[in-house]
Design an enzyme around this catalytic site. Sequence first.
Site, PDB file in Angstrom:
ATOM      1  N   LYS A  77       0.843  -1.213   0.000  1.00 58.30           N
ATOM      2  CA  LYS A  77       0.000   0.000   0.000  1.00 58.30           C
ATOM      3  C   LYS A  77       0.869   1.250   0.000  1.00 58.30           C
ATOM      4  O   LYS A  77       1.916   1.284   0.627  1.00 58.30           O
ATOM      5  CB  LYS A  77      -0.888  -0.016   1.246  1.00 58.30           C
TER       6      LYS A  77
ATOM      7  N   THR B  91     -11.193   5.502   8.000  1.00 60.11           N
ATOM      8  CA  THR B  91     -12.059   5.878   6.861  1.00 60.11           C
ATOM      9  C   THR B  91     -12.450   4.645   6.047  1.00 60.11           C
ATOM     10  O   THR B  91     -13.310   4.724   5.185  1.00 60.11           O
ATOM     11  CB  THR B  91     -11.303   6.818   5.906  1.00 60.11           C
ATOM     12  N   ALA B  92     -11.762   3.540   6.278  1.00 56.93           N
ATOM     13  CA  ALA B  92     -11.907   2.283   5.510  1.00 56.93           C
ATOM     14  C   ALA B  92     -11.296   2.391   4.124  1.00 56.93           C
ATOM     15  O   ALA B  92     -11.473   1.489   3.303  1.00 56.93           O
ATOM     16  CB  ALA B  92     -13.351   1.808   5.422  1.00 56.93           C
TER      17      ALA B  92
ATOM     18  N   THR C 287      -8.157   2.066   3.367  1.00 58.00           N
ATOM     19  CA  THR C 287      -7.199   0.954   3.250  1.00 58.00           C
ATOM     20  C   THR C 287      -7.938  -0.348   2.930  1.00 58.00           C
ATOM     21  O   THR C 287      -7.607  -1.049   1.961  1.00 58.00           O
ATOM     22  CB  THR C 287      -6.439   0.793   4.593  1.00 58.00           C
TER      23      THR C 287
HETATM   24  C1  R5P Z   1      -2.312   1.928   9.053  1.00 55.95           C
HETATM   25  O1  R5P Z   1      -1.129   1.883   9.259  1.00 55.95           O
HETATM   26  C2  R5P Z   1      -3.352   1.278   9.925  1.00 55.95           C
HETATM   27  O2  R5P Z   1      -2.978  -0.017  10.312  1.00 55.95           O
HETATM   28  C3  R5P Z   1      -4.676   1.210   9.230  1.00 55.95           C
HETATM   29  O3  R5P Z   1      -4.491   0.464   8.032  1.00 55.95           O
HETATM   30  C4  R5P Z   1      -5.156   2.571   8.856  1.00 55.95           C
HETATM   31  O4  R5P Z   1      -4.930   3.483   9.888  1.00 55.95           O
HETATM   32  C5  R5P Z   1      -6.627   2.520   8.561  1.00 55.95           C
HETATM   33  O5  R5P Z   1      -7.023   3.791   8.154  1.00 55.95           O
HETATM   34  P1  R5P Z   1      -8.124   3.982   7.041  1.00 55.95           P
HETATM   35  O6  R5P Z   1      -9.260   3.091   7.419  1.00 55.95           O
HETATM   36  O7  R5P Z   1      -8.458   5.451   7.100  1.00 55.95           O
HETATM   37  O8  R5P Z   1      -7.491   3.608   5.734  1.00 55.95           O
END
Ligand code: R5P
Length: 320
Positions: free
Chosen positions: A198, A229-230, A232
């Site tokens: 990612k 925010t989901a 990722t």
């Molecule tokens: C990142 O290093 C964390 O482990 C999560 O993947 C991340 O913080 C999730 O954030 P969001 O849901 O906004 O992508």
Amino acid sequence: MNDTFQRSPLLLLSGRANLPLASEIATLLGEEVEDCATIKNFADGEIFVRINQNARGRDVFIVQPTVSPTDSIMELLLLIDAAVRASAARVTAVVPYFGYGRQDRKDQPRVSIGAKLMANLLVAAGANRLIGMDFHQHQIQAFFDIPVDHLYAAPTLVSYFRSKTFEDLVVVAPDAGSTKMARGFSKKLNATIAIIDKRRPAANVSEVMNVIGQVSGKDCLLVDDMIDTAGTMAQAVKALKEMGAKRVLAAATHPLLSGEAVKRLVEADVDEIVVTNTVEILEENKCDKLKVMSVAGIFAEAIKCVHENKSVSKLFEVPS
Ligand code: R5P
């Protein structure tokens, strides 16, 4: 053995950030938590706390995830301060979700290290020890110069996934940071592992570059410490589906679920989103695809062990 030894009686308190979890923990411990403290706001928002019971000489545990808004942090600090000033024998901050944990290093010029600041604040307020769960990085334990019991939601989550039927399961880390967690899950679920490469061009914005591992024709289980925010998870679900994954499930310990996170995941065609109750789930986020597993039992047992000076290691094991 000294027969006259008397353990300080336990006193369980909670801030307002996750009262349902605190109540569940209290029930499991045979304690009351609802009326143990009065917490109010002045007209301008300033927080007032008062412990409603004698705290002198007691072993005080304060349950409060440090979720946004920052009032949850101030509330926890005030409760710790009130307990110290009321002559508690020991104060343990029980922090199911440790907010600001993502800011754990100076990875750009002139940024703060929020996780270390949080640790400093809790210790300065008078916390003698901390019980937490699935920190963003395990090394955050070292930010505290007090004992930390770092718990895992894995036993609860893995037990749930073991009760389901999968076809050729692959546990997928949605980014390099969650690889260790994914490896742990894959071992316990007898599954293979895949890793998503990612890129984060800006905070809360994520892009999938590559998927390392075999996912075509397989059931995929994405695991992470949190869903904010989901972005990722949703990007990961889409990428896995495009690569021919059959079913894609998403699991995370901390359901921050900001904004349209759940909608984003449902639109990405996730099969199920499995989270725990370290953070209270807002009504608008509840839906058929969201399954919430309780970690109250793990916290109640940890509090009991700490109170009785017993090892907490058994809480790391997945029941067979
Ligand atoms: C990142 O290093 C964390 O482990 C999560 O993947 C991340 O913080 C999730 O954030 P969001 O849901 O906004 O992508």
